[in-house]
Design a protein around this motif. Structure first.
Motif, PDB file in Angstrom:
ATOM      1  N   LEU A   1      -5.497   7.658  -7.915  1.00 54.39           N
ATOM      2  CA  LEU A   1      -5.534   7.768  -6.483  1.00 54.39           C
ATOM      3  C   LEU A   1      -4.899   9.136  -6.038  1.00 54.39           C
TER       4      LEU A   1
ATOM      5  N   ALA B   1       0.879   5.064   3.782  1.00 53.07           N
ATOM      6  CA  ALA B   1       0.112   3.630   4.307  1.00 53.07           C
ATOM      7  C   ALA B   1       0.158   4.019   5.909  1.00 53.07           C
TER       8      ALA B   1
ATOM      9  N   ARG C   1       7.270  -3.236   1.038  1.00 52.40           N
ATOM     10  CA  ARG C   1       5.854  -4.205   1.001  1.00 52.40           C
ATOM     11  C   ARG C   1       5.726  -4.980   1.965  1.00 52.40           C
TER      12      ARG C   1
ATOM     13  N   MET D   1      -0.868  -4.078   5.930  1.00 50.71           N
ATOM     14  CA  MET D   1      -0.965  -3.475   7.148  1.00 50.71           C
ATOM     15  C   MET D   1       0.282  -3.635   8.077  1.00 50.71           C
TER      16      MET D   1
ATOM     17  N   LEU E   1      -3.560   5.673   6.087  1.00 52.33           N
ATOM     18  CA  LEU E   1      -4.697   4.959   5.179  1.00 52.33           C
ATOM     19  C   LEU E   1      -4.800   3.619   5.518  1.00 52.33           C
TER      20      LEU E   1
ATOM     21  N   GLY F   1       2.631  -0.894   6.776  1.00 52.77           N
ATOM     22  CA  GLY F   1       2.143   0.524   7.405  1.00 52.77           C
ATOM     23  C   GLY F   1       2.076   0.645   8.692  1.00 52.77           C
TER      24      GLY F   1
ATOM     25  N   LEU G   1      -4.994   0.224   4.540  1.00 49.69           N
ATOM     26  CA  LEU G   1      -4.444  -0.496   3.664  1.00 49.69           C
ATOM     27  C   LEU G   1      -4.291  -2.038   4.057  1.00 49.69           C
TER      28      LEU G   1
ATOM     29  N   ASP H   1      -3.990  -4.988   2.899  1.00 52.99           N
ATOM     30  CA  ASP H   1      -3.140  -5.695   2.417  1.00 52.99           C
ATOM     31  C   ASP H   1      -1.749  -5.858   2.541  1.00 52.99           C
TER      32      ASP H   1
ATOM     33  N   THR I   1       1.971  12.523  -1.234  1.00 52.04           N
ATOM     34  CA  THR I   1       1.528  11.405  -1.985  1.00 52.04           C
ATOM     35  C   THR I   1       0.651  11.948  -3.300  1.00 52.04           C
TER      36      THR I   1
ATOM     37  N   GLY J   1      -6.110  10.207  -1.505  1.00 51.75           N
ATOM     38  CA  GLY J   1      -7.374  10.056  -0.472  1.00 51.75           C
ATOM     39  C   GLY J   1      -8.077  11.451   0.013  1.00 51.75           C
TER      40      GLY J   1
ATOM     41  N   ASP K   1      -0.277  -9.779   3.450  1.00 53.87           N
ATOM     42  CA  ASP K   1      -1.382  -9.580   4.272  1.00 53.87           C
ATOM     43  C   ASP K   1      -1.574 -10.341   5.565  1.00 53.87           C
TER      44      ASP K   1
END
Length: 255
Positions: A215, A149, A102, A158, A152, A161, A154, A156, A250, A254, A105
């Motif tokens: 999701l 990620a 993770r 990035m 998509l 990702g 995202l 928060d 996933t 999405g 942000d």
């Protein structure tokens, strides 16, 4: 005979989560597995013991992959053990799974966090492959564990990702470069998976679990074994005509 019988594999970040599931799946498929880990000796010992209990062969390989020189350290540890367990040197399958899962942000991200993310998630796989090419046999496999990620939006996470987008570009270029040797290179891109990384906000939280499940087109949260099965396929001879691809795992997020 298992699909990976006679193969030698290295799985980074193999002591827990998705990496553990991959290592154990490889062991059941007949591969000799070098299980990469950073610090948690008890966790990697448990994985190695589980593989051996199930009739497989495995050994731990330690290196903290965020540091410069870590790739050389990883391969040195691998070389020191592989012949004793496999009866020969070299490797057939490299799985770049170890990663920081993770990120903060945009407003909160520091330069130190940014540098650590890219060091572990991008630089480490790059130099593991660079220094592993002389060990990787023709017809081998490289599987990079990316993320949904990367495709998509995202905001928060990035920065995280972005590292996985870079890994997918690495996959694409490696596939082109190594194709003449019969080596395939693919990425797998998981979504939300029930691992230690996500445990703090996911496990025991019915609202979070319901949201994560919503999701996916399949209506549930991913499990490490869901990813391991696809990686095992990509590592097998059945995937010999598939390279340079990012495989979405996933559960249909999405769609």
């Amino acid at each position: 005979m298992g699909a990976l019988e006679g193969k030698v594999a290295l799985v980074t970040g193999g002591s827990r989560g998705i990496g553990r599931a991959i290592a154990e799946r490889f062991g059941r498929a007949g591969a000799v597995v070098g299980v990469g880990f950073a610090r948690n000796q008890a966790a990697v010992d448990e994985v190695v013991a589980r593989i051996r209990k199930d009739g497989g062969r495995a050994f731990p390989v330690q290196a903290e992959l965020g540091r410069r020189g870590a790739a050389a350290e990883l391969w040195a540890g691998f070389d020191a053990e592989v012949e004793r367990h496999a009866g020969r040197g070299g490797v057939d399958v490299i799985v770049n799974n170890a990663a920081i899962g993770r990120s903060s942000d945009l407003e909160s991200l520091t330069e130190d966090e940014f540098d650590e993310l890219f060091a572990v998630n991008v630089r480490a796989p790059f130099f593991i492959v660079q220094q592993g090419l002389g060990r990787l046999r023709d017809g081998g496999r490289i599987v990079n564990v990316s993320s949904g990620a990367a495709r998509l939006a995202l905001p928060d996470i990035m920065a995280y990702g972005s590292t996985k987008g870079a890994l997918d570009t690495f996959t694409l270029n490696l596939a082109k470069q190594l194709g003449p040797r019969g080596i395939t290179v693919n990425s797998v891109a998981p979504g939300i998976v029930d691992t230690d990384t996500n445990a703090g906000w996911l496990r025991g939280n019915p609202e979070a679990e319901a949201y994560a499940a919503s999701l996916s087109a399949l209506g549930r949260v991913g499990q490490p074994e869901d990813i391991a099965g696809v990686v095992a396929f990509l590592a097998s001879d059945d995937a010999r005509w598939m390279t340079g691809r990012v495989v979405d795992v996933t559960g249909g997020a999405g769609l």
